[in-house]
Scaffold this motif. Structure first.
Motif, PDB file in Angstrom:
ATOM      1  N   GLY A 150       7.100  -5.904   6.392  1.00 24.18           N
ATOM      2  CA  GLY A 150       6.352  -6.657   5.388  1.00 24.18           C
ATOM      3  C   GLY A 150       5.716  -5.702   4.386  1.00 24.18           C
ATOM      4  O   GLY A 150       5.697  -5.964   3.184  1.00 24.18           O
ATOM      5  N   HIS A 151       5.218  -4.598   4.888  1.00 20.15           N
ATOM      6  CA  HIS A 151       4.547  -3.631   4.011  1.00 20.15           C
ATOM      7  C   HIS A 151       5.534  -2.835   3.177  1.00 20.15           C
ATOM      8  O   HIS A 151       5.320  -2.624   1.981  1.00 20.15           O
ATOM      9  CB  HIS A 151       3.644  -2.718   4.841  1.00 20.15           C
ATOM     10  CG  HIS A 151       2.426  -3.433   5.319  1.00 20.15           C
ATOM     11  ND1 HIS A 151       1.241  -3.437   4.636  1.00 20.15           N
ATOM     12  CD2 HIS A 151       2.240  -4.245   6.386  1.00 20.15           C
ATOM     13  CE1 HIS A 151       0.360  -4.191   5.272  1.00 20.15           C
ATOM     14  NE2 HIS A 151       0.942  -4.699   6.337  1.00 20.15           N
ATOM     15  N   LEU A 152       6.604  -2.393   3.791  1.00 13.87           N
ATOM     16  CA  LEU A 152       7.607  -1.639   3.029  1.00 13.87           C
ATOM     17  C   LEU A 152       8.126  -2.512   1.882  1.00 13.87           C
ATOM     18  O   LEU A 152       8.262  -2.068   0.737  1.00 13.87           O
ATOM     19  CB  LEU A 152       8.762  -1.195   3.937  1.00 13.87           C
ATOM     20  CG  LEU A 152       8.385  -0.350   5.160  1.00 13.87           C
ATOM     21  CD1 LEU A 152       9.641   0.077   5.921  1.00 13.87           C
ATOM     22  CD2 LEU A 152       7.558   0.876   4.768  1.00 13.87           C
ATOM     23  N   THR A 153       8.386  -3.767   2.201  1.00 12.39           N
ATOM     24  CA  THR A 153       8.862  -4.700   1.182  1.00 12.39           C
ATOM     25  C   THR A 153       7.822  -4.860   0.073  1.00 12.39           C
ATOM     26  O   THR A 153       8.136  -4.773  -1.109  1.00 12.39           O
ATOM     27  CB  THR A 153       9.161  -6.072   1.823  1.00 12.39           C
ATOM     28  OG1 THR A 153      10.099  -5.886   2.880  1.00 12.39           O
ATOM     29  CG2 THR A 153       9.729  -7.054   0.814  1.00 12.39           C
ATOM     30  N   HIS A 154       6.579  -5.073   0.478  1.00  9.55           N
ATOM     31  CA  HIS A 154       5.522  -5.286  -0.505  1.00  9.55           C
ATOM     32  C   HIS A 154       5.375  -4.091  -1.439  1.00  9.55           C
ATOM     33  O   HIS A 154       5.216  -4.237  -2.659  1.00  9.55           O
ATOM     34  CB  HIS A 154       4.192  -5.578   0.195  1.00  9.55           C
ATOM     35  CG  HIS A 154       3.122  -6.035  -0.742  1.00  9.55           C
ATOM     36  ND1 HIS A 154       2.208  -5.168  -1.298  1.00  9.55           N
ATOM     37  CD2 HIS A 154       2.862  -7.244  -1.283  1.00  9.55           C
ATOM     38  CE1 HIS A 154       1.417  -5.851  -2.117  1.00  9.55           C
ATOM     39  NE2 HIS A 154       1.786  -7.112  -2.125  1.00  9.55           N
ATOM     40  N   LEU A 155       5.428  -2.898  -0.876  1.00  9.45           N
ATOM     41  CA  LEU A 155       5.262  -1.694  -1.687  1.00  9.45           C
ATOM     42  C   LEU A 155       6.389  -1.556  -2.711  1.00  9.45           C
ATOM     43  O   LEU A 155       6.180  -1.055  -3.817  1.00  9.45           O
ATOM     44  CB  LEU A 155       5.207  -0.450  -0.781  1.00  9.45           C
ATOM     45  CG  LEU A 155       3.917  -0.333   0.054  1.00  9.45           C
ATOM     46  CD1 LEU A 155       4.081   0.700   1.168  1.00  9.45           C
ATOM     47  CD2 LEU A 155       2.725   0.019  -0.837  1.00  9.45           C
ATOM     48  N   LEU A 156       7.573  -2.028  -2.353  1.00  5.81           N
ATOM     49  CA  LEU A 156       8.697  -1.934  -3.296  1.00  5.81           C
ATOM     50  C   LEU A 156       8.651  -3.028  -4.358  1.00  5.81           C
ATOM     51  O   LEU A 156       9.197  -2.876  -5.454  1.00  5.81           O
ATOM     52  CB  LEU A 156      10.031  -2.013  -2.544  1.00  5.81           C
ATOM     53  CG  LEU A 156      10.322  -0.840  -1.607  1.00  5.81           C
ATOM     54  CD1 LEU A 156      11.612  -1.099  -0.822  1.00  5.81           C
ATOM     55  CD2 LEU A 156      10.446   0.470  -2.397  1.00  5.81           C
ATOM     56  N   MET A 157       7.983  -4.136  -4.043  1.00  4.45           N
ATOM     57  CA  MET A 157       7.980  -5.271  -4.973  1.00  4.45           C
ATOM     58  C   MET A 157       7.212  -4.999  -6.270  1.00  4.45           C
ATOM     59  O   MET A 157       7.309  -5.775  -7.219  1.00  4.45           O
ATOM     60  CB  MET A 157       7.420  -6.521  -4.281  1.00  4.45           C
ATOM     61  CG  MET A 157       8.427  -7.164  -3.333  1.00  4.45           C
ATOM     62  SD  MET A 157       7.676  -8.308  -2.172  1.00  4.45           S
ATOM     63  CE  MET A 157       7.137  -9.630  -3.245  1.00  4.45           C
TER      64      MET A 157
END
Ligand code: X5A
Ligand code: ZN
Length: 697
Positions: free
Chosen positions: A313-320
């Motif tokens: 969830g965090h890795l995705t959020h950081l890339l968004m």
């Protein structure tokens, strides 16, 4: 602006499997897709996505990344007998064929291309393609590692060709090195390939010399291939051998669970802060493709890592926050069905805009991870300005960097059988999002399109007595001002809505931001949480800090702040910060984010006291990134009525991707020095700030 999350799936891709005995391939099963799909359904996530039809890729599309000969060879597999399939399979490594796999492989590519189409045309903002077979190991003329066609490679080439884009970022968080992706793009400066992978100094599959950190790309593509090897060997130390020999199954499992055998969430986040994100912002991609393998999650029989599913969830959020939010995730590996399904859900829920779960107990990256981080930063120093000022002069040369640990095959074999079976981890908590995303309190006359999507909150003006009570402080001069008393009343109702879990985050435009911030912090500490992170842009810090750690203050200012020894007060003095966007970003990525993850606040106050300190776009990026924390509970306070700032703040709080920062020049070296000084001072307290190992300071 594009919105919505696409989900691509077709049951047909479950209709092939291993037809003979092969221990190397038995983990790649059809259930990988069905459990992922069902988990998304049960969590109510697939219903919130936009379903898109899957199609077969055309031959022309497959030929973007593969040779005609290879395509012709694969094309014959549907008509092969079992014996012929086995023989055909044998020319490749760790892969199997089946009469229906060619059909599925065409669907896997086609699904990836459908997703790219939808994102690039603005039909959706982002999405996930749940596909089998995976792709990142397959090469121009070769199947490999369960992969037939390289779904993500073809997607990147297709995006370049059909949408004329010049910068695609591929993030390969699968636990294996996507050597197929590396080979495809190593000479291409338009495609930046990042991969982390279990490597163990080449002892882990696919055992390639070129998976190490010093493969940086070739020719024009030099600098555009980034490999981060995970080298921590597990259970290889000699003293474990004796132990293992006397171990029964239970004891083995206990040993494995109690020893941190693989990388964990701290290692993953550190690599994002100190390697991937700085380069990604500098590269400024127009599209992000994620080779989303979940064999890098806890419980996986291949990866043996310790990062729990929440991390995705965090890795995705950081890339968004990059590429205007245009992100296409394509499934690669992931072989523990429980871990896989949870990780898929975490990823999709973040793509949909729900706040990531809080991650507590983050520590420092391990020594081995630090060594890899340092090595890859050094290897790329000449290509990326974000690494230019980094202190990476001392880095281990590949030959001597770590004594190679002898493999203990007996232990390996003993562990391979039931070892992962009993690994347990807590189920990720459900990520409830309040029904209203953003509450606002504004002075009259500030109407705007974006603000109409927000929920207007007005409170009853406070009396001076009430304020004094909240603040634990009797004499505050502004208390005679009616506007101030009204604004504090507004903030109070906003915080109450957040407390009731009716509203996720909020924005208040106030006449006195210092008083409002102090008030907000105190109230949050009384009723909402025991840890508040105050991010303050301005020269006068508003709160008197107690050393009890209930408030962490990160202050971005332009005048030299007072000397501090506190680990909860982090002043960062930036010169000309509104024009030095690169310096500002460096402060955010290498200092602010690691501190905030280490602190794990229950509430964030983001305060803009001085609009001249930072441009609207950079501020909007910061607001977006801050929503990784505190389950999205951010209260933004703005002084003055600069319309553009108010608009972008509201947009970011509503979850709209901030505009890109554009091409970044080199940061001002004095700003980098200011950030580095604080990073050095604080890195013993906050381990996520570290970028170098002990032996190589
Ligand atoms: C896509 C993927 C793994 C192959 C492992 C072979 N492949 N030992 O995760
Ligand atoms: Zn993998």
């Amino acid at each position: 602006m594009a919105s919505g999350t696409a989900l691509l799936y077709d049951e047909e891709m479950t209709r092939y499997k291993l037809l003979w005995v092969d221990p190397a391939c038995k983990i790649e099963v059809p259930e990988r897709l069905t459990v992922s799909w069902e988990a998304l359904h049960n969590a109510g996530l697939s219903g919130r996505c936009i379903p898109l039809p899957v199609r077969q890729a055309t031959e022309e599309e497959i030929l973007l990344a593969h040779s005609q000969e290879y395509l012709e060879a694969v094309k014959k597999t549907p008509d092969m007998s079992l014996e012929e399939l086995m023989t055909f399979t044998q020319q490749y490594g760790d892969v199997y064929f089946h009469p229906n796999i060619y059909h599925c492989a065409k669907l896997a590519v086609g699904a990836s291309l459908q997703l790219v189409d939808a994102v690039m045309t603005g039909k959706v903002r982002n999405g996930l393609a749940l596909v089998r077979p995976p792709g990142h190991h397959s090469q121009r003329s070769e199947a490999s590692g369960f992969c037939v066609f390289n779904n993500v490679a073809i997607a990147a080439l297709y995006a370049k060709k059909h949408f004329k884009i010049q910068r695609v970022l591929i993030v390969d968080w699968d636990i294996h090195h996507g050597q197929g992706l590396q080979y495809c793009f190593e000479e291409d400066p338009q495609v930046l390939y990042f991969s982390w992978h279990r490597y163990e100094h080449q002892r882990f599959w696919p055992n390639l010399r070129e998976s190490d950190f010093d493969s940086v790309g070739k020719g024009m593509g030099a600098g555009f291939n980034i490999n981060l090897p995970w080298n921590k060997a597990r259970l290889m130390a000699p003293y474990f051998r004796g132990l293992l020999e006397h171990c029964d199954q239970k004891c083995l499992t206990w040993l494995l669970a109690s020893l941190q055998v693989g990388m964990d969430s701290s290692d993953y986040l550190s690599v994002f802060f100190h390697v991937l994100l700085p380069v990604a912002y500098e590269f400024n991609p127009e599209l992000i493709l994620v080779s989303a393998g979940f064999d890098s999650a806890v419980g996986d029989p291949e990866g043996h890592m310790c990062a729990t599913p929440e991390i995705f969830g965090h890795l995705t959020h950081l890339l968004m926050s990059l590429a205007g939010g245009r992100l296409c995730a394509v499934l690669e590996g992931g072989y523990n069905l429980t871990s896989l399904a949870q990780s898929v859900c975490q990823t999709v829920q973040t793509l949909l805009g729900d706040p990531p779960s809080r991650i507590s107990g983050l520590s420092s990256p391990c020594e081995s991870a630090l060594e890899s981080i340092q090595s890859v930063r050094a290897a790329h120093q000449q290509y990326w300005v974000c690494f230019k000022n980094a202190d990476v002069s001392l880095w281990p040369d590949p030959g001597t960097k770590c004594s190679r640990l002898e493999g203990d095959t007996q232990a390996e074999e003993a562990l391979k059988e039931g070892e992962m079976r009993e690994i347990v981890w807590p189920e990720p908590p459900s990520r409830l999002a309040p029904p209203i995303r953003t509450g606002v309190t504004l002075p009259a006359g500030l109407e705007d399109d974006v603000l109409t999507s927000c929920f207007r909150v007005t409170g009853i003006p406070l009396t001076p007595n009430q304020v004094a009570k909240e603040l634990w402080h009797p004499a505050v001069p502004e208390l005679k001002d009616e506007k101030v008393l009204q604004s504090l009343g507004d903030i109070l109702s906003l915080l109450k809505e957040i407390e009731k879990k009716e509203v996720r985050n909020g924005l208040a435009v106030v006449p006195n931001v210092s008083l409002a911030a102090t008030f907000g912090v105190q109230h949050a500490l009384t009723s909402l949480t025991d840890r508040v992170l105050l991010v303050f842009l301005g020269n006068e810090a508003p709160v008197e800090l107690q050393e009890d750690g209930r408030v962490m203050l990160i202050q971005l200012c332009s005048t030299e702040p007072v000397e501090t020894k506190s680990k909860f007060y982090v002043p960062i003095c930036l010169k000309k910060s509104s024009s030095d966007v690169a310096g500002f970003l460096h402060a955010v990525l290498s200092l602010l984010l690691p501190l905030a993850y280490g602190y794990d606040p229950g509430m964030i106050l983001a305060v803009m006291a001085d609009c001249s300190l930072v441009g609207a776009v950079a501020w909007a990026q910061l607001i977006g990134l801050l929503q990784s924390f505190a389950q999205g509970h951010t209260l933004a306070l703005i002084q003055g009525a600069e319309k553009e700032i108010i608009r972008v703040t509201a947009a970011s709080l509503l979850g709209e991707p901030a505009s890109t920062l554009g091409p970044l020049g080199p940061p001002l070296s004095e700003n980098v020095k200011a950030v580095e000084k604080e990073r050095q001072r604080l890195q013993t307290h906050w381990g996520l700030l570290q970028t170098t190992g002990e032996d190589h300071p």
